[in-house]
Design a protein around this motif. Structure first.
Motif, PDB file in Angstrom:
ATOM      1  N   GLY A  15      33.184  26.934 -21.244  1.00 54.10           N
ATOM      2  CA  GLY A  15      33.531  27.601 -22.502  1.00 54.10           C
ATOM      3  C   GLY A  15      32.529  27.159 -23.564  1.00 54.10           C
ATOM      4  N   SER A  16      32.993  27.022 -24.805  1.00 57.03           N
ATOM      5  CA  SER A  16      32.057  26.688 -25.901  1.00 57.03           C
ATOM      6  C   SER A  16      31.384  25.340 -25.678  1.00 57.03           C
ATOM      7  N   ALA A  17      32.174  24.315 -25.325  1.00 59.83           N
ATOM      8  CA  ALA A  17      31.611  22.962 -25.161  1.00 59.83           C
ATOM      9  C   ALA A  17      30.709  22.914 -23.933  1.00 59.83           C
ATOM     10  N   GLY A  18      31.197  23.441 -22.810  1.00 57.42           N
ATOM     11  CA  GLY A  18      30.448  23.358 -21.558  1.00 57.42           C
ATOM     12  C   GLY A  18      29.145  24.143 -21.614  1.00 57.42           C
ATOM     13  N   VAL A  35      30.372  24.882 -13.482  1.00 56.66           N
ATOM     14  CA  VAL A  35      31.537  25.165 -12.637  1.00 56.66           C
ATOM     15  C   VAL A  35      32.615  25.768 -13.520  1.00 56.66           C
ATOM     16  N   ASP A  36      33.224  26.839 -13.099  1.00 55.10           N
ATOM     17  CA  ASP A  36      34.355  27.363 -13.865  1.00 55.10           C
ATOM     18  C   ASP A  36      35.399  27.893 -12.890  1.00 55.10           C
ATOM     19  N   GLY A  37      36.634  27.988 -13.396  1.00 51.85           N
ATOM     20  CA  GLY A  37      37.746  28.438 -12.554  1.00 51.85           C
ATOM     21  C   GLY A  37      37.552  29.869 -12.074  1.00 51.85           C
ATOM     22  N   SER A  38      38.547  30.391 -11.398  1.00 49.02           N
ATOM     23  CA  SER A  38      38.366  31.734 -10.826  1.00 49.02           C
ATOM     24  C   SER A  38      38.754  32.839 -11.806  1.00 49.02           C
ATOM     25  N   GLY A  43      35.154  31.705 -21.893  1.00 48.85           N
ATOM     26  CA  GLY A  43      35.751  30.678 -22.745  1.00 48.85           C
ATOM     27  C   GLY A  43      36.806  31.221 -23.693  1.00 48.85           C
ATOM     28  N   LEU A  44      37.607  30.301 -24.200  1.00 48.65           N
ATOM     29  CA  LEU A  44      38.760  30.651 -25.038  1.00 48.65           C
ATOM     30  C   LEU A  44      38.346  31.363 -26.322  1.00 48.65           C
ATOM     31  N   CYS A  45      37.309  30.856 -26.984  1.00 50.84           N
ATOM     32  CA  CYS A  45      36.908  31.412 -28.281  1.00 50.84           C
ATOM     33  C   CYS A  45      36.677  32.915 -28.170  1.00 50.84           C
ATOM     34  N   SER A  53      41.297  37.102 -32.339  1.00 53.90           N
ATOM     35  CA  SER A  53      42.252  36.981 -33.451  1.00 53.90           C
ATOM     36  C   SER A  53      41.621  37.478 -34.749  1.00 53.90           C
ATOM     37  N   LYS A  54      40.340  37.164 -34.961  1.00 56.88           N
ATOM     38  CA  LYS A  54      39.724  37.613 -36.227  1.00 56.88           C
ATOM     39  C   LYS A  54      39.517  39.124 -36.236  1.00 56.88           C
ATOM     40  N   THR A  55      39.314  39.708 -35.057  1.00 56.88           N
ATOM     41  CA  THR A  55      39.175  41.170 -34.996  1.00 56.88           C
ATOM     42  C   THR A  55      40.494  41.829 -35.435  1.00 56.88           C
ATOM     43  N   GLY A 305      35.024  18.964 -26.340  1.00 57.30           N
ATOM     44  CA  GLY A 305      35.853  20.146 -26.604  1.00 57.30           C
ATOM     45  C   GLY A 305      37.343  19.822 -26.548  1.00 57.30           C
ATOM     46  N   ASP A 306      38.137  20.872 -26.394  1.00 57.80           N
ATOM     47  CA  ASP A 306      39.599  20.732 -26.475  1.00 57.80           C
ATOM     48  C   ASP A 306      40.155  19.723 -25.477  1.00 57.80           C
ATOM     49  N   VAL A 307      39.477  19.543 -24.340  1.00 57.07           N
ATOM     50  CA  VAL A 307      40.013  18.644 -23.310  1.00 57.07           C
ATOM     51  C   VAL A 307      40.073  17.197 -23.792  1.00 57.07           C
ATOM     52  N   LEU A 313      38.467  23.184 -32.435  1.00 56.40           N
ATOM     53  CA  LEU A 313      37.567  24.014 -33.245  1.00 56.40           C
ATOM     54  C   LEU A 313      36.306  24.261 -32.446  1.00 56.40           C
ATOM     55  N   VAL A 314      35.814  25.488 -32.528  1.00 57.48           N
ATOM     56  CA  VAL A 314      34.656  25.830 -31.723  1.00 57.48           C
ATOM     57  C   VAL A 314      33.429  25.008 -32.109  1.00 57.48           C
ATOM     58  N   HIS A 315      33.198  24.839 -33.408  1.00 56.30           N
ATOM     59  CA  HIS A 315      31.976  24.106 -33.763  1.00 56.30           C
ATOM     60  C   HIS A 315      32.069  22.639 -33.320  1.00 56.30           C
TER      61      HIS A 315
HETATM   62  C1  LIG Z   1      44.468  32.244 -31.085  1.00 53.13           C
HETATM   63  C2  LIG Z   1      43.398  31.222 -31.315  1.00 53.13           C
HETATM   64  C3  LIG Z   1      42.555  31.343 -32.406  1.00 53.13           C
HETATM   65  C4  LIG Z   1      41.540  30.408 -32.602  1.00 53.13           C
HETATM   66  N1  LIG Z   1      40.737  30.546 -33.697  1.00 53.13           N
HETATM   67  C5  LIG Z   1      39.755  29.656 -33.922  1.00 53.13           C
HETATM   68  C6  LIG Z   1      38.891  29.806 -35.050  1.00 53.13           C
HETATM   69  O1  LIG Z   1      39.015  30.735 -35.843  1.00 53.13           O
HETATM   70  N2  LIG Z   1      37.906  28.892 -35.234  1.00 53.13           N
HETATM   71  C7  LIG Z   1      37.747  27.835 -34.374  1.00 53.13           C
HETATM   72  O2  LIG Z   1      36.840  27.016 -34.601  1.00 53.13           O
HETATM   73  N3  LIG Z   1      38.564  27.659 -33.308  1.00 53.13           N
HETATM   74  C8  LIG Z   1      39.556  28.543 -33.059  1.00 53.13           C
HETATM   75  N4  LIG Z   1      40.357  28.391 -31.956  1.00 53.13           N
HETATM   76  C9  LIG Z   1      40.143  27.231 -31.068  1.00 53.13           C
HETATM   77  C10 LIG Z   1      38.920  27.422 -30.163  1.00 53.13           C
HETATM   78  O3  LIG Z   1      39.009  28.669 -29.504  1.00 53.13           O
HETATM   79  C11 LIG Z   1      38.815  26.273 -29.151  1.00 53.13           C
HETATM   80  O4  LIG Z   1      38.825  25.040 -29.844  1.00 53.13           O
HETATM   81  C12 LIG Z   1      37.536  26.344 -28.334  1.00 53.13           C
HETATM   82  O5  LIG Z   1      37.337  27.626 -27.812  1.00 53.13           O
HETATM   83  C13 LIG Z   1      37.584  25.310 -27.208  1.00 53.13           C
HETATM   84  O6  LIG Z   1      36.400  25.353 -26.459  1.00 53.13           O
HETATM   85  P1  LIG Z   1      36.294  24.476 -25.127  1.00 53.13           P
HETATM   86  O7  LIG Z   1      34.900  24.649 -24.624  1.00 53.13           O
HETATM   87  O8  LIG Z   1      36.799  23.110 -25.351  1.00 53.13           O
HETATM   88  O9  LIG Z   1      37.322  25.151 -24.107  1.00 53.13           O
HETATM   89  P2  LIG Z   1      37.339  26.622 -23.448  1.00 53.13           P
HETATM   90  O10 LIG Z   1      36.533  27.595 -24.192  1.00 53.13           O
HETATM   91  O11 LIG Z   1      38.784  26.920 -23.216  1.00 53.13           O
HETATM   92  O12 LIG Z   1      36.622  26.404 -22.048  1.00 53.13           O
HETATM   93  C14 LIG Z   1      37.243  25.773 -20.982  1.00 53.13           C
HETATM   94  C15 LIG Z   1      36.678  26.356 -19.700  1.00 53.13           C
HETATM   95  O13 LIG Z   1      37.151  25.563 -18.614  1.00 53.13           O
HETATM   96  C16 LIG Z   1      37.462  26.425 -17.545  1.00 53.13           C
HETATM   97  N5  LIG Z   1      38.437  25.797 -16.648  1.00 53.13           N
HETATM   98  C17 LIG Z   1      39.754  25.584 -16.871  1.00 53.13           C
HETATM   99  N6  LIG Z   1      40.319  25.022 -15.788  1.00 53.13           N
HETATM  100  C18 LIG Z   1      39.340  24.869 -14.855  1.00 53.13           C
HETATM  101  C19 LIG Z   1      39.309  24.365 -13.524  1.00 53.13           C
HETATM  102  N7  LIG Z   1      40.410  23.924 -12.923  1.00 53.13           N
HETATM  103  N8  LIG Z   1      38.135  24.342 -12.870  1.00 53.13           N
HETATM  104  C20 LIG Z   1      37.014  24.825 -13.461  1.00 53.13           C
HETATM  105  N9  LIG Z   1      36.987  25.323 -14.715  1.00 53.13           N
HETATM  106  C21 LIG Z   1      38.144  25.351 -15.404  1.00 53.13           C
HETATM  107  C22 LIG Z   1      38.040  27.661 -18.241  1.00 53.13           C
HETATM  108  O14 LIG Z   1      37.997  28.803 -17.390  1.00 53.13           O
HETATM  109  C23 LIG Z   1      37.131  27.794 -19.451  1.00 53.13           C
HETATM  110  O15 LIG Z   1      36.013  28.625 -19.209  1.00 53.13           O
HETATM  111  C24 LIG Z   1      41.367  29.315 -31.709  1.00 53.13           C
HETATM  112  C25 LIG Z   1      42.219  29.193 -30.596  1.00 53.13           C
HETATM  113  C26 LIG Z   1      43.217  30.136 -30.392  1.00 53.13           C
HETATM  114  C27 LIG Z   1      44.115  29.985 -29.194  1.00 53.13           C
END
Ligand SMILES: Cc1cc2nc3c(=O)[nH]c(=O)nc-3n(C[C@H](O)[C@H](O)[C@H](O)COP(=O)(O)OP(=O)(O)OC[C@H]3O[C@@H](n4cnc5c(N)ncnc54)[C@H](O)[C@@H]3O)c2cc1C
Length: 467
Positions: A15-18, A35-38, A43-45, A53-55, A305-307, A313-315
């Motif tokens: 996702g964003s961090a990876g 590596v990513d899941g199936s 990514g979540l963002c 959500s912003k759309t 990231g979120d983990v 937050l994305v940034h």
């Molecule tokens: C509704 C909503 C609105 C948001 N709005 C904002 C905003 O306006 N501004 C902002 O800064 N943040 C916002 N966020 C938060 C932001 O989206 C997250 O903080 C950010 O996307 C997290 O990035 P990440 O890389 O940590 O995780 P993710 O982007 O979730 O990436 C995790 C990745 O890990 C993969 N994965 C999961 N399990 C496995 C597994 N078992 N094996 C392999 N891969 C796996 C997933 O498929 C995914 O690709 C919002 C969140 C939500 C839910």
């Protein structure tokens, strides 16, 4: 793909961090596997967070502008909402973002499937083995499981579901008062859904200073949202007409009925099922534990990231991914600068944005500060545009250095970037006054608290005065 492959760096979760980590390591000349899941990639963002959500919020904002237009002498000839169209527009936009991101992800050797650590530097992904010198875990977060008795049985909507609703319920009870709860509650309310918010703390956005949270509460209430704070949830029930939340409010039982319940009580780090034990990485339900270099308890494994359970937050995720990858491959490791990185926004209308320290954090850390405040309803551009809700608050240290800014108001999420730059460059209130600010703009609001603080602080020995 071969059965066993070796890389310098392997990113788990793209996702964003990876993705940021993978790009950084590749730029450093490393061989990188992702590596990513199936499930769906991107990514979540992009898929279920910021961008969808912003759309949707933009559609709700336009609906509100149409409603408010008569205040500016523009009389719309009737307005209606086409929620199916709104959702289809969102899907189109998100598909384009996702396509672009997926193409970039596929420029790396990509392994799909459930990832499981089988050794210190070894990962298994559906029968394939990847070994790497360094790993970065970025598996994001998942929506909290509801613990409220009866809720699972009664059924509920979460943020993923709200972002896909083509038909809106007539009424909804929102559980929670964080950023996602506020944004999507306003979206629903502005598209005509009778919306009630229930929050356990004394105010929504409970981490923020009271004046900021109160201002946001006020505007949500102006949108017709019925807001209750200090609520203890007891149970959920199904009723003939919909759903019910039974709660305790002011020492009494209170009942909230609606067609739907929106469960917005947060997310938790996605740490289950990876067999981190095989690597010695310490983690619990609050996330994978990292130090200031984003290194886990295994020196070859970083996390971002979120983990990690840090601010969702994305940034922050992008910054963490870049920093983790950099630190994995250099002797000159950099510690994370989280006070600055924790700048944040809530994309309600008016928006809320914070840079640097809050008053609460200053008090907690024993930092002396001066504060000045200026309302949007005293600012020329805001008055002409009828964007008069909210205020700016600036905190300065005794030597005049700006240490925190909070804004509730139109375009706060954009305006805050000047404050971020000022704090990053350790600028003083005097610097703001020396910088040009175009007139009439919303951005010039920052000059007013700076002027007041400069006036107040110039008698202190360290403060910069005009040469
Ligand atoms: C509704 C909503 C609105 C948001 N709005 C904002 C905003 O306006 N501004 C902002 O800064 N943040 C916002 N966020 C938060 C932001 O989206 C997250 O903080 C950010 O996307 C997290 O990035 P990440 O890389 O940590 O995780 P993710 O982007 O979730 O990436 C995790 C990745 O890990 C993969 N994965 C999961 N399990 C496995 C597994 N078992 N094996 C392999 N891969 C796996 C997933 O498929 C995914 O690709 C919002 C969140 C939500 C839910």
């Amino acid at each position: 793909m071969k059965e066993r492959q070796e890389f310098d760096f392997c990113v788990v979760g793209v996702g964003s961090a990876g993705f940021a980590a993978a790009c950084t390591a590749r730029d450093m000349g490393k061989s990188v596997a992702v590596v990513d899941g199936s499930g769906v990639l991107a990514g979540l963002c992009i898929l279920r967070g910021c961008m969808p959500s912003k759309t949707l919020l933009r559609s709700a904002e336009i609906a509100h502008v149409v409603k408010e237009a008569p205040k500016l002498g523009v009389i719309p000839r009737g307005a209606d909402y086409d929620v199916r169209f709104i959702i289809q527009r969102k899907r189109r936009i998100i598909a384009d973002f996702a396509d672009y991101r997926v193409k970039r992800i596929e420029s790396f050797p990509l392994f799909r499937g459930s990832a499981r650590f089988t050794g210190d530097r070894e990962l298994s992904v559906d029968g394939q083995t990847i070994t790497a010198r360094k790993f970065l875990i970025a598996t994001g977060s998942v929506i909290n499981e509801p613990t409220l008795p009866g809720l699972a049985e009664a059924g509920y909507l979460d943020s993923d579901a709200i972002l896909e609703l083509e038909t809106l319920p007539r009424s909804v009870v929102v559980l929670g008062g964080g950023a996602t709860a506020c944004e999507l509650a306003q979206y629903l309310a502005r598209l005509g859904v009778k919306t009630t918010m229930l929050q356990r703390s004394a105010r929504i956005m409970s981490f923020e200073d009271a004046d900021i949270a109160d201002a946001l509460q006020g505007s949500l209430q102006e949108d017709g949202i019925e807001l209750h704070t200090g609520v203890t949830l007891r149970r959920a029930e199904k009723t003939a007409a919909g759903k019910r939340i039974v709660a305790e409010l002011g020492g009494r039982e209170a009942v909230f009925d609606a067609e739907e319940i929106f469960f917005a009580l947060g997310r938790r780090p996605n740490v289950d099922g990876f067999d981190f034990e095989a690597t010695g990485v310490q983690y619990d339900r609050t996330g994978v534990q990292v130090d200031e270099y984003l290194q886990t308890s295994n020196p070859d494994i970083y996390a971002a990231g979120d983990v990690t359970g840090m601010w969702e937050l994305v940034h922050v995720a992008v910054y963490g991914g870049q920093l983790g990858a950099h630190n994995a491959f250099t002797m000159l490791r950099k510690p994370a600068q989280f006070d600055l990185q924790m700048a944040r926004a809530v994309f309600t209308d008016p928006q809320v944005a914070i840079a640097g320290l809050t008053e609460g954090q200053c008090l907690e850390r024993g930092i002396e500060y001066e504060k000045a405040w200026f309302p949007f309803d005293d600012l020329g551009k805001a008055i002409t545009a009828e964007l008069t809700q909210g205020f700016i608050k600036m905190l300065a240290a005794r030597d005049g250095r700006i240490i925190g800014v909070g804004i509730v108001g139109a375009e706060a999420g954009d305006l805050i970037h000047e404050a971020i730059a000022l704090i990053y460059f350790k600028a003083s209130v005097r610097d703001v006054l020396e910088m040009p600010h175009l007139h009439p703009t919303l951005a010039e609001i920052i000059t007013y608290p700076a002027e007041e603080l400069n006036e107040r602080l110039k008698h202190q020995k360290h403060v910069l005065v005009t040469p």
